[in-house]
Enzyme design. Structure first.
Site, PDB file in Angstrom:
ATOM      1  N   ASP A  18       0.310  -7.426   1.609  1.00 15.24           N
ATOM      2  CA  ASP A  18       0.757  -6.348   1.381  1.00 15.24           C
ATOM      3  C   ASP A  18       2.192  -6.083   1.647  1.00 15.24           C
ATOM      4  O   ASP A  18       2.694  -5.233   2.642  1.00 15.24           O
ATOM      5  CB  ASP A  18       0.036  -5.653   2.752  1.00 15.24           C
ATOM      6  CG  ASP A  18       0.251  -4.087   2.966  1.00 15.24           C
ATOM      7  OD1 ASP A  18       0.288  -3.469   1.868  1.00 15.24           O
ATOM      8  OD2 ASP A  18       0.128  -3.581   4.078  1.00 15.24           O
TER       9      ASP A  18
ATOM     10  N   SER B 226       5.062   2.733   7.435  1.00 15.45           N
ATOM     11  CA  SER B 226       4.348   1.338   6.793  1.00 15.45           C
ATOM     12  C   SER B 226       5.887   0.947   6.066  1.00 15.45           C
ATOM     13  O   SER B 226       6.530   1.668   5.402  1.00 15.45           O
ATOM     14  CB  SER B 226       3.432   1.521   6.033  1.00 15.45           C
ATOM     15  OG  SER B 226       2.371   1.797   6.615  1.00 15.45           O
TER      16      SER B 226
ATOM     17  N   HIS C 293       0.903  -1.182   0.089  1.00 15.47           N
ATOM     18  CA  HIS C 293       0.071   0.182   0.001  1.00 15.47           C
ATOM     19  C   HIS C 293       0.957   1.080  -0.053  1.00 15.47           C
ATOM     20  O   HIS C 293       0.222   2.462  -0.267  1.00 15.47           O
ATOM     21  CB  HIS C 293      -1.011  -0.019   1.173  1.00 15.47           C
ATOM     22  CG  HIS C 293      -0.484   0.247   2.648  1.00 15.47           C
ATOM     23  ND1 HIS C 293      -0.094  -0.603   3.511  1.00 15.47           N
ATOM     24  CD2 HIS C 293      -0.111   1.404   3.055  1.00 15.47           C
ATOM     25  CE1 HIS C 293       0.271  -0.157   4.479  1.00 15.47           C
ATOM     26  NE2 HIS C 293       0.389   0.940   4.396  1.00 15.47           N
TER      27      HIS C 293
END
Length: 838
Positions: free
Chosen positions: A121, A194, A91
């Site tokens: 992911d 992230s 993402h």
């Protein structure tokens, strides 16, 4: 493999979930030191393996949207190979272009995503580098709940890269909002981290941070992708370039206990079986319970995904299912889940993160203006033709708008000043702000052109300076708004005036330091839809969309291109499809009012196509056009061009050439979630009827299903229900207060008035009976309104103390035998509810 309860799970966990970029800012430094005095050494050892990632978000193709140089996305990554291979979250990079990677020592590299797997992911980013420090990965079996962990990443802002925080492992085998199990940590998580590393006190990576729960009142609830899942994905990326996932062809449903998080006592219910799938071939059926995959028990979808990832496509696996009271094992040869390949995204202006590097001036080549371009100036809204544009300061100190309108050069200085004093709406309907108090008003004469100037206060918010320039039939209006705090700063005010003073009524196309923001175009614009179809139309055209269709119009709406995409049914052919369309067209109009030519063969999007020319009229002006048909990649593409027949000539020919020469279909750009789109014309039966029943006015009738309907009220609250079709309608008016005699009198007067107003309006009337003896008055008109001839028949009668007025109208152009029969049949089907009960 399905996820039937995605929505349900989101509902259950909505109080928690929000995908965010990860950073850990947990316990204080003193607490961290108490936990482990070796943390600084571990961080020093591990930091070189963690990088910061920054890039541009992917934009819509709308030409008026600004590629804001300050609108950047960022995240974190972990080096896995010394040659510049970095793992991060999918993402982070899936919608990022012009990627830049910054290592812990501040070295900058251009990068690009080479592999993306959204289900896990995880993604890989490649940079051209050597001698980097790859991370060391832990063994998943060594991870313990309660052990101390640290995170290194880029929280909140890119300026905070290589931030370090400490926490513990709060839980294992979590399964919130993920296809696979996750590690839970009490580390606070913030946007930007992230893809960062969660490390143990040996300096080994135990997971890749992926999400946090950020609902109000929820703290210290973050999650990381476990190291065994990371290794699994990295191995597949290296061997196959993607994650090769086995395919069974099942939609699986969890038990209620599993959905709410309780231990489940049952397997997964089979909600759907793909007819052509491995599961169907093995005899697995709907409502079976999947109990185990190989040796792994499965009670949740995460259990299923963890079990199935141990296998590859074409492997054989034993699947234990429960059917009723019996349990059986099926041997299944697995298929493969197909996913689109990763594409390297780069901005049209190059790979530079700042596309405006080297640009010190900004302007519009079409409207002929330019000015200085400070680094903090950010373009905002812009009208479609570029005559209206807004800028804001990146720090929020000021905003600037420029509006260009047609205006006479003869406007006097006083008239120009007066014009600037008022507020006007721009192309978006937003009004320029008028000052509440005028502090300065003057006409300034200067070299390069005079201008009108108004300075005033905007309530308690700040100050507005407006300048107006007249040049070659245009009024250029600049309006600067400055917040109160910054306006009273002399240094700031000088910089604002310097920006306004730099505005020039000229544009030097040879100046490489000048950025052109013109969106005006006399050329073509390319449109693309979710079915992979793309084509070009003149830039002056406009688009409107609604379900199943897209329509495009020229500036006066006289010409139109309509696009329709549906699935090709099994066995359908191009010739059969175009023949159905021809028959529908011919059935709609009588021969005198239509023309259609024999289909012409051509090639569109690299496949055979047909072009059919047609024309139609209701009696006044003819509308002409072409229908283009082709079938590609299981979809039927139809583009219909229509225009007034008297406009046929070079312009229409150029339009058709532009369209047919640019039509393309790119399978890779199709929406991957597209399924079968039924062509409703294949199912349509023009003679199929449905029952309309009006309980209040006590009647019912059978109406063709393809007709539409509407309701209206007259000034006496009489209700009329109309059933509409192309070129005609059937209307039923009902009145409980008016007698039959009064209704007839009223209609007689209306018909006579129409005749008196136009002698060509001729009507006949007669007494008749309907429905087996009901007394009625019949009026018949044959007339041409605006050169459109039509026939109208009106019946007035009374039944059950209700006066009815029924009108049947049909244009001559559509009075085919079939259309007329449908209209008469609908009227003949009229029944009265009380009479039906007797």
């Amino acid at each position: 493999m399905g996820n039937w309860n995605t929505f349900t799970k989101k509902g259950v966990t909505a109080l928690l979930a929000a995908f965010l970029l990860v950073s850990v800012q947990g316990p204080s430094r003193s607490f961290a030191a108490e936990i482990n005095a070796e943390v600084p050494k571990i961080i020093e050892k591990t930091s070189p393996s963690v990088v910061a990632i920054i890039g541009k978000p992917t934009y819509d193709s709308n030409k008026t949207l600004e590629k804001n140089r300050f609108n950047l996305a960022h995240g974190t990554g972990v080096i896995v190979e010394a040659g510049g291979v970095i793992v991060t979250n999918a993402h982070v990079v899936k919608d990022m272009k012009n990627i830049v990677v910054v290592t812990s020592d501040g070295t900058t590299y251009n990068g690009h995503a080479t592999n993306i797997d959204e289900e896990s992911d995880l993604a890989l980013v490649k940079i051209e580098a050597s001698g980097l420090s790859p991370a060391t990965f832990a063994s998943s079996s060594d991870i313990k709940v309660g052990e101390t962990v640290a995170a290194i990443g880029t929280p909140i802002s890119f300026a905070l890269r290589n931030s370090v925080t400490v926490g513990i492992v709060s839980g294992l085998d979590r399964s919130v909002s993920s296809q696979y199990q996750l590690i839970q940590t009490d580390a606070a998580i913030n946007p930007g981290n992230s893809g960062g590393a969660l490390i143990n006190m040996n300096g080994e990576v135990i997971g890749i941070n992926t999400m946090k729960y950020a609902e109000f009142g929820v703290e210290n609830l973050g999650f990381a992708i476990p190291v065994d899942t990371v290794k699994y994905v990295l191995q597949h990326f290296k061997q196959y370039g993607k994650v090769k996932r086995p395919y069974l062809g099942l939609e699986l449903e969890e038990s209620w206990e599993a959905v709410v998080g309780l231990p489940s006592s049952t397997g997964l219910r089979v909600a759907y079986v793909d007819p052509d799938s491995p599961a169907a071939a093995a005899g697995i059926e709907q409502d079976n319970l999947v109990v185990s995959i190989g040796a792994s028990k499965v009670k949740t979808l995460v259990d299923y995904n963890e079990a199935i990832k141990k296998y590859l496509p074409d492997d054989k696996v034993d699947i234990t299912i429960q059917s009723g009271s019996s349990t059986v094992t099926k041997s299944v040869t697995l298929g493969e889940v197909l996913h689109p390949e990763t594409k390297w995204k780069e901005d049209a202006e190059g790979s530079d993160l700042d596309a405006d590097r080297g640009k010190t001036k900004i302007g519009d080549s079409h409207f002929g203006w330019s000015m200085k371009y400070p680094a903090g100036l950010v373009k905002g809204r812009q009208s479609e033709d570029g005559n209206s544009i807004n800028f804001v300061d990146a720090k929020g100190e000021f905003s600037l708008s420029i509006q260009v309108d047609s205006e006479s050069d003869e406007l006097s200085p006083s008239a120009l000043l007066n014009k600037l004093t008022g507020a006007e709406e721009d192309d978006y309907g937003y009004g320029d702000e008028a000052p509440s108090t005028i502090l300065e008003r003057q006409y300034v004469k200067r070299e390069g052109g005079p201008f009108a100037k108004i300075v005033g206060r905007s309530g308690d918010q700040g100050y507005i300076q407006t300048r107006g320039f007249l040049h070659e039939g245009r009024l250029y209006k600049l309006q600067l708004f400055v917040t109160k705090d910054h306006y009273n700063n002399d240094f700031k005010q000088n910089s604002y005036n310097d920006l306004l003073d730099s505005f020039k009524l000229s544009f030097n196309a040879q100046d490489e330091s000048l950025k052109d923001i013109s969106v005006y175009s006399s050329g073509n614009t390319t449109y693309t839809n979710e079915y992979g179809l793309s084509f070009a139309l003149p830039s002056s055209w406009q688009k409107s969309s609604y379900t199943g269709n897209s329509s495009f119009f020229n500036d006066d709406y006289s010409q139109m291109v309509q696009v329709r995409v549906t699935s090709a049914s099994s066995g359908d052919t191009l010739a059969a499809w175009s023949e159905r369309e021809r028959k529908q067209f011919e059935a709609q109009y009588v021969p005198k009012y239509r023309k259609i030519e024999k289909p012409e063969e051509l090639t569109l999007a690299g496949v055979p196509a047909l072009k059919t020319a047609y024309a139609e009229t209701l009696g006044n002006k003819w509308t002409a056009g072409y229908s283009l048909f082709f079938i590609k990649d299981k979809y039927k593409y139809q583009l219909e061009v229509s225009y007034p027949q008297d406009e046929e000539g070079a312009e229409v020919n150029d339009l058709l050439h532009t369209l047919t020469s640019t039509i393309e279909v790119d399978k890779e750009s199709m929406d991957q979630e597209l399924g079968f789109i039924q062509d409703l014309d294949e199912l349509m039966d023009p003679d199929r009827t449905i029952t309309y029943k009006n309980e209040k006015y006590k009647y019912s009738l059978q109406i063709p299903e393809m007709w539409t309907s509407s309701k209206s009220y007259d000034n006496k609250d009489q209700v009329s229900k109309s059933f509409l079709f192309t070129g005609g309608y059937l209307t039923i008016g009902a009145d409980t207060k008016q007698s039959y005699e009064d209704a007839v009198k009223e209609e007689d007067a209306a018909q006579k008035k129409s005749h008196d107003n136009d002698s060509e309006y001729v009507f006949t009337n007669e007494e008749t009976t309907l429905f087996g003896g009901v007394k009625a008055k019949k009026y018949e008109v044959n007339y041409a309104s605006a050169k459109v001839p039509y026939k109208e028949t009106t019946y007035i009668f009374n039944q059950n103390q209700i006066s009815y007025t029924v009108t049947l109208r049909m244009d001559e152009a559509v009075r085919t035998e079939a259309n007329e029969a449908r209209l008469n049949k609908a009227f003949a089907s009229l029944k009265f509810l009380d009479a039906a009960k007797k």
